[in-house]
Design a protein around this motif. Sequence first.
Motif, PDB file in Angstrom:
ATOM      1  N   TRP A 255     -10.519  -1.821  -1.152  1.00 53.79           N
ATOM      2  CA  TRP A 255      -9.724  -3.010  -1.462  1.00 53.79           C
ATOM      3  C   TRP A 255     -10.023  -4.120  -0.464  1.00 53.79           C
ATOM      4  O   TRP A 255     -10.134  -5.287  -0.830  1.00 53.79           O
TER       5      TRP A 255
ATOM      6  N   VAL B   7      -1.900  -2.349  -4.217  1.00 50.53           N
ATOM      7  CA  VAL B   7      -3.101  -1.519  -4.326  1.00 50.53           C
ATOM      8  C   VAL B   7      -2.878  -0.504  -5.437  1.00 50.53           C
ATOM      9  O   VAL B   7      -1.846   0.170  -5.477  1.00 50.53           O
TER      10      VAL B   7
ATOM     11  N   ALA C  36       0.882  -1.181   0.000  1.00 50.41           N
ATOM     12  CA  ALA C  36       0.000   0.000   0.000  1.00 50.41           C
ATOM     13  C   ALA C  36       0.910   1.218   0.000  1.00 50.41           C
ATOM     14  O   ALA C  36       1.059   1.917   0.989  1.00 50.41           O
TER      15      ALA C  36
END
Length: 172
Positions: free
Chosen positions: A113, A89, A66
């Motif tokens: 997500w 992501v 991330a």
Amino acid sequence: MPRSPILFLDVDGPLLPYGAAPPRFPSGGAPADPLRDDPAPDPYLDRLDPAHGPRLLALPCDLVWATAWTTDANEYLAPRLGLPQLPVVDWPEPTAEDLWSGLHWKTRALVDWAAGRAFAWVDDEITDNDRAWVAAHHPGPALLHRVDPSLGLTDTDFATLDAWLRAPGVRM
């Protein structure tokens, strides 16, 4: 069957601390590592602690990058940490509402997500706005864990993450 929680992992700050004097850690780990001489996109790679890879893999969760590094995290960091290729992501453009509200540009995307799954988010830019928004918009358990960017992930951070990830009710 219970699903493992997700650990959303930022890079700059948590894995590449800003405060460590280079070289705090050997770049890329073992001396035989062919990646040591690869050109890298960040001068902070010497601050990467290769011991973090096994510690992250030992946590009871699914690891997900991330980070603004996006797929470069798999190219430059995963091999140095001994991690497999991790999901990444994809970041949408922040909305005007996000910018106006002070919400971190990652927050909505991480909740989307996760799609209701329990998750921990490790970042150095998490604020109370993000915690409040996640509490109001995410139906599952969530831990937003801020890491001191001058130190990066510490033993205390790993202990906090491990305890939370193993807590009753986190595995869904």
